[in-house]
Design a protein around this motif. Sequence first.
Motif, PDB file in Angstrom:
ATOM      1  N   GLY A  94       0.807  -1.216   0.000  1.00 22.30           N
ATOM      2  CA  GLY A  94       0.000   0.000   0.000  1.00 22.30           C
ATOM      3  C   GLY A  94       0.835   1.258   0.000  1.00 22.30           C
ATOM      4  N   ALA A  95       1.935   1.261   0.763  1.00 27.74           N
ATOM      5  CA  ALA A  95       2.803   2.437   0.810  1.00 27.74           C
ATOM      6  C   ALA A  95       3.446   2.698  -0.550  1.00 27.74           C
ATOM      7  N   LEU A  96       3.946   1.642  -1.195  1.00 29.32           N
ATOM      8  CA  LEU A  96       4.605   1.834  -2.488  1.00 29.32           C
ATOM      9  C   LEU A  96       3.594   2.144  -3.581  1.00 29.32           C
ATOM     10  N   ALA A  97       2.387   1.586  -3.503  1.00 26.06           N
ATOM     11  CA  ALA A  97       1.341   1.959  -4.458  1.00 26.06           C
ATOM     12  C   ALA A  97       0.957   3.425  -4.296  1.00 26.06           C
ATOM     13  N   SER A  98       0.952   3.916  -3.065  1.00 19.49           N
ATOM     14  CA  SER A  98       0.657   5.340  -2.830  1.00 19.49           C
ATOM     15  C   SER A  98       1.758   6.230  -3.387  1.00 19.49           C
ATOM     16  N   LEU A  99       3.015   5.820  -3.191  1.00 17.36           N
ATOM     17  CA  LEU A  99       4.133   6.582  -3.764  1.00 17.36           C
ATOM     18  C   LEU A  99       4.028   6.611  -5.281  1.00 17.36           C
ATOM     19  N   TYR A 100       3.751   5.467  -5.878  1.00 10.56           N
ATOM     20  CA  TYR A 100       3.600   5.395  -7.334  1.00 10.56           C
ATOM     21  C   TYR A 100       2.449   6.283  -7.804  1.00 10.56           C
ATOM     22  N   ALA A 101       1.344   6.276  -7.041  1.00 11.16           N
ATOM     23  CA  ALA A 101       0.151   7.020  -7.450  1.00 11.16           C
ATOM     24  C   ALA A 101       0.324   8.527  -7.326  1.00 11.16           C
ATOM     25  N   LEU A 102       1.301   8.992  -6.557  1.00  8.52           N
ATOM     26  CA  LEU A 102       1.548  10.434  -6.500  1.00  8.52           C
ATOM     27  C   LEU A 102       1.851  10.991  -7.881  1.00  8.52           C
ATOM     28  N   GLY A 103       2.487  10.177  -8.719  1.00  6.66           N
ATOM     29  CA  GLY A 103       2.724  10.591 -10.100  1.00  6.66           C
ATOM     30  C   GLY A 103       1.682  10.057 -11.050  1.00  6.66           C
ATOM     31  N   TYR A 104       1.355   8.761 -10.912  1.00  8.33           N
ATOM     32  CA  TYR A 104       0.406   8.127 -11.825  1.00  8.33           C
ATOM     33  C   TYR A 104      -0.976   8.757 -11.702  1.00  8.33           C
ATOM     34  N   GLU A 464       6.599   4.791 -30.545  1.00  8.46           N
ATOM     35  CA  GLU A 464       7.730   5.563 -31.066  1.00  8.46           C
ATOM     36  C   GLU A 464       7.871   6.905 -30.369  1.00  8.46           C
ATOM     37  N   ASN A 465       6.765   7.471 -29.893  1.00  8.37           N
ATOM     38  CA  ASN A 465       6.786   8.793 -29.260  1.00  8.37           C
ATOM     39  C   ASN A 465       6.723   8.722 -27.738  1.00  8.37           C
ATOM     40  N   ALA A 466       6.953   7.547 -27.170  1.00  6.81           N
ATOM     41  CA  ALA A 466       6.859   7.392 -25.712  1.00  6.81           C
ATOM     42  C   ALA A 466       7.986   8.139 -25.011  1.00  6.81           C
ATOM     43  N   ARG A 467       7.711   8.550 -23.768  1.00  2.73           N
ATOM     44  CA  ARG A 467       8.702   9.226 -22.930  1.00  2.73           C
ATOM     45  C   ARG A 467       8.658   8.611 -21.532  1.00  2.73           C
ATOM     46  N   GLU A 468       9.767   8.753 -20.810  1.00  2.00           N
ATOM     47  CA  GLU A 468       9.850   8.210 -19.453  1.00  2.00           C
ATOM     48  C   GLU A 468       8.815   8.866 -18.547  1.00  2.00           C
ATOM     49  N   VAL A 469       8.340   8.102 -17.549  1.00  2.64           N
ATOM     50  CA  VAL A 469       7.298   8.592 -16.653  1.00  2.64           C
ATOM     51  C   VAL A 469       7.920   9.414 -15.524  1.00  2.64           C
ATOM     52  N   ASP A 470       7.063   9.897 -14.623  1.00  2.87           N
ATOM     53  CA  ASP A 470       7.476  10.824 -13.568  1.00  2.87           C
ATOM     54  C   ASP A 470       8.368  10.142 -12.532  1.00  2.87           C
ATOM     55  N   ARG A 471       9.006  10.973 -11.709  1.00  2.00           N
ATOM     56  CA  ARG A 471       9.997  10.480 -10.746  1.00  2.00           C
ATOM     57  C   ARG A 471       9.357   9.676  -9.615  1.00  2.00           C
ATOM     58  N   SER A 473       6.771   7.579  -9.856  1.00  2.00           N
ATOM     59  CA  SER A 473       6.543   6.238 -10.379  1.00  2.00           C
ATOM     60  C   SER A 473       7.856   5.472 -10.487  1.00  2.00           C
ATOM     61  N   VAL A 474       8.887   6.129 -11.004  1.00  2.00           N
ATOM     62  CA  VAL A 474      10.185   5.474 -11.142  1.00  2.00           C
ATOM     63  C   VAL A 474      10.751   5.118  -9.773  1.00  2.00           C
ATOM     64  N   ALA A 475      10.585   6.003  -8.783  1.00  2.00           N
ATOM     65  CA  ALA A 475      11.102   5.729  -7.442  1.00  2.00           C
ATOM     66  C   ALA A 475      10.427   4.513  -6.827  1.00  2.00           C
ATOM     67  N   ALA A 476       9.088   4.406  -6.963  1.00  2.00           N
ATOM     68  CA  ALA A 476       8.377   3.246  -6.408  1.00  2.00           C
ATOM     69  C   ALA A 476       8.854   1.958  -7.068  1.00  2.00           C
ATOM     70  N   MET A 477       9.032   1.990  -8.388  1.00  2.00           N
ATOM     71  CA  MET A 477       9.500   0.792  -9.087  1.00  2.00           C
ATOM     72  C   MET A 477      10.938   0.455  -8.698  1.00  2.00           C
ATOM     73  N   ALA A 478      11.771   1.471  -8.529  1.00  2.00           N
ATOM     74  CA  ALA A 478      13.168   1.218  -8.159  1.00  2.00           C
ATOM     75  C   ALA A 478      13.267   0.605  -6.764  1.00  2.00           C
ATOM     76  N   ILE A 479      12.440   1.058  -5.824  1.00  2.00           N
ATOM     77  CA  ILE A 479      12.450   0.483  -4.471  1.00  2.00           C
ATOM     78  C   ILE A 479      12.055  -0.990  -4.519  1.00  2.00           C
TER      79      ILE A 479
END
Length: 672
Positions: A94-104, A464-471, A473-479
Motif C-alpha cells: 500500500g505504501a509503495l502503491a501510494s508513492l507510485y500514485a503520486l505521479g500516476y 515511437e513517441n513514448a517518454r519516461e514517466v514521472d519520478r 513512479s520510477v522511485a516506487a519501481m526502483a524500491i
Amino acid sequence: MMSAVALQLSCVGALLAVSVLAVMLARWRIGNAVVYGATLLLCGAACFGALRVLVTGAAPGPGLVLPIGLPWLGAHFRLDALSAFFLVVINLGGALASLYALGYGRHEHAPQRVLPFFPAFLAGMNLVLLANDAFSYLLSWEFMSLASWALVMAHHRQSGNAQAGYVYLLMASFGTMALLLAFGFLAGPAGNYAFDAIRAAPHSGAAATLVLVLMLLGAGSKAGLVPLHVWLPLAHPAAPSHVSALMSGVMTKVAIYGFIRVVFDLLGRPDWTASVVVLLLGGVTAVMGILYALMERDLKRLLAYSTIENVGMIFVGLGLALAFQANGQGLPAALAFTAALFHIFNHSLFKSLLFFGAGAVLVATGERNMDRLGGLIHRMPATSIVFLIGAVAISALPPFNGFVSEWLTFQAVLQSPQLPQWGLKIMVPAIGGMLALAAALAAACFVKAYGASFLSRPRSPAAENAREVDRFSVAAMAILALLCLLAGIFPGLVMDALAPVSAEILHIRLAGQTELPWLSIVPIDLRRGSYNGLLVLAFIAISATLGFLAILKLSSPAVRRAPAWGCGYAEPVPLAQYSPDSVAQPLRRVFGTLLFRARDHVTMPPPGSVAPAKFSVELHDLIWENLYGRIASAIEFVSTRLNNMQLLSIRGYLSLVFATLVALLVVIAIWA
C-alpha cells in the motif's frame, strides 16, 4: 502505552478518515497529493508497527474488544505473528502503491471515482487481518470486496470494464457465501463466533472436510484458484494500474491469509487427505495460469494470469505443509510453510513492480496491446531496467527473490519420500514436475512480454513517441526492484523473520539462518541442499565481467556495418518483426490445441492479387464455456420460466402459498 493492535486499528481509522476527506478533495488538484501522501504515511506506519511485532517475536496480547458488531459478541481484534506478517505485506504494498500514485494519479481523468475508495480498500484489507471473530472478519471482507469493486468500476465506460465489475461482484458474493457457511460450521450449535472459542472447540472429521472445501471455494475464489479464477483476468486489468498492483500483489494474499487462518489455525491438526486436494488444485492452477498468460497479448491481462500461476505455487507449498504436518514431520512441514510464506512476500514485490511497469507503459503510450509496443528500452530506459528485474524475479532466476522461494518449495518436494502414504509418495513428485513445467513456461512468458514490449523496433506511433514517466513512479519501481534483489541475496533474513509465524501455526521453526557463515541458507540439512545468494551474485558479476573483457580483447577493432538479414528485404518494416503471437506459437501448438482448442487461421490471397495476407488465432476458454457459460444458460432458462409466475391468478398465488406452507411443515417435521 497503546498496544500494538490498538496502533494498527488507529491506522485503519485514519485511513477511513482519509477516505471521507477524499470525497471532498477529489475534484481539487491538491486532492491527489493529499490523499496518496496520507496513505503513504499511514501504510508506512502500519508496516513498521507490524514488522516490529514480527521481528521481535513478541507473544500476542489479549487482543481488543470493541462494543460494536453483534450485541452478544462485540468486535474482536488481535495481532499475532501470522497477521503481523500479512500486515507487512499489505502495508508495504500500500505504501509503495501510494508513492507510485503520486505521479500516476495525475493522469487519472476521473479522480473522484478512485481517491475515496483507495484508502478504504487499504483499510478493509487491514481489518480482515486484524479480525478475531467471524462476524468482524466477514464484515471486513465484504467491505474490502466492495471497495475494490468500486475501483474496478472507476473506468466503467471503457469497453469490457462493466462486465468485469459484474463478474467480480458475482464471484465475490459467491466467495462470501462460502465463507459464511464455513464459519457457521466452525461455530457449531453453540454459535460462538470468536476465533478463540472456535480454536478451542472440537471439530469432527466430516465438519473439517466440509470447512476445507468451503474455504477452498471462498478464499480460493478471491485468490484465483482454477476454476474459480475467471473474474481475476477481467477485473485486475480494468482497475487503475496502482490498484491492479494492490489487487494482484496484495489482495490475493488476504485470501490466502484467510485459508491459512482457518485450515492451519482454527481447525487444528489436519488429516493427510486434505493435502491431496490442496496439492492438486495448486498444481493445476500453476500450470493453467501460466498457459493462459502465454496466450495473451494484453500486457495487464498477462500479468493477471501470471498471478494465478503464483497463487498455485503458494497453495502447493501449503498443501505440502498440510501433508507433512498430518504425518507429524515437523521440519519438512516448517520448510514447506516457510516456502509458501516467502513466495507470498516475493510475489507481492515483483508482481507490484510489473503492474507498475505496465502502468508506466500505459501512461507513456496509451497502449496495453503488446502488438503495438516495442522499442521502449530506448525511450523509457529506467522503466525498462526495473521491468526487466521484475521479469527475471518472477521467472525464478537467481540472484533475485523469486528463485529462493521456488527453490525452497522444490526442497520441500524432495522431502516427499519420508511420507508414509503411497498416494502422496507418487503425487508429490508429479506436482513437483508440474511446478517445474510452470517455472519454465513462466520464463518463456516473460521473455515474450519483455521482448515484445521493450525490445525490437516500435510497432506503432504511440510506442515511437513514448517518454519516461514521472519520478514518483520510477522511485516506487526502483524500491521494489531493490527489494527483489535484497530478498534474493539475503534470504536468511527473511526466513528468520518468518520463523515466528511457523512457530505459532505449526509449533516448530526452521533453524536460524543468519547465524550460518557467508550468509548461506540451509533449510534442513547441509547434505540435502544449501544456497548462497551473495556468492551466486558474485559469480554472475565476475563471469559477466570476464566475458565482456574477453570479447573486448579478442574482437577485431575494425568496425564493419551491414544490414541485418531480413528475408531478402533491404528495409523490413517493424510489423515484420516477431509479434507476441509468433513468439508463443510453438508453445501454443504444443499445449493450446488440447487446453484451449487453439487454431491458427491463415488467409493467403491468390497469385497476382494485391490483397494482404491475414493471420488470426482462435482460442477458447473451455472453463468459461463449459462451466460458467452453462450455469448462465441454466439460470437464464429457469428465470425465463419463473417469469410466468407474474401472470398467475389469485387462485394460483394462493395455491402456491399453500404448497409452500405444506413443504415447510414437512421439512420442520423431518428435521425435528
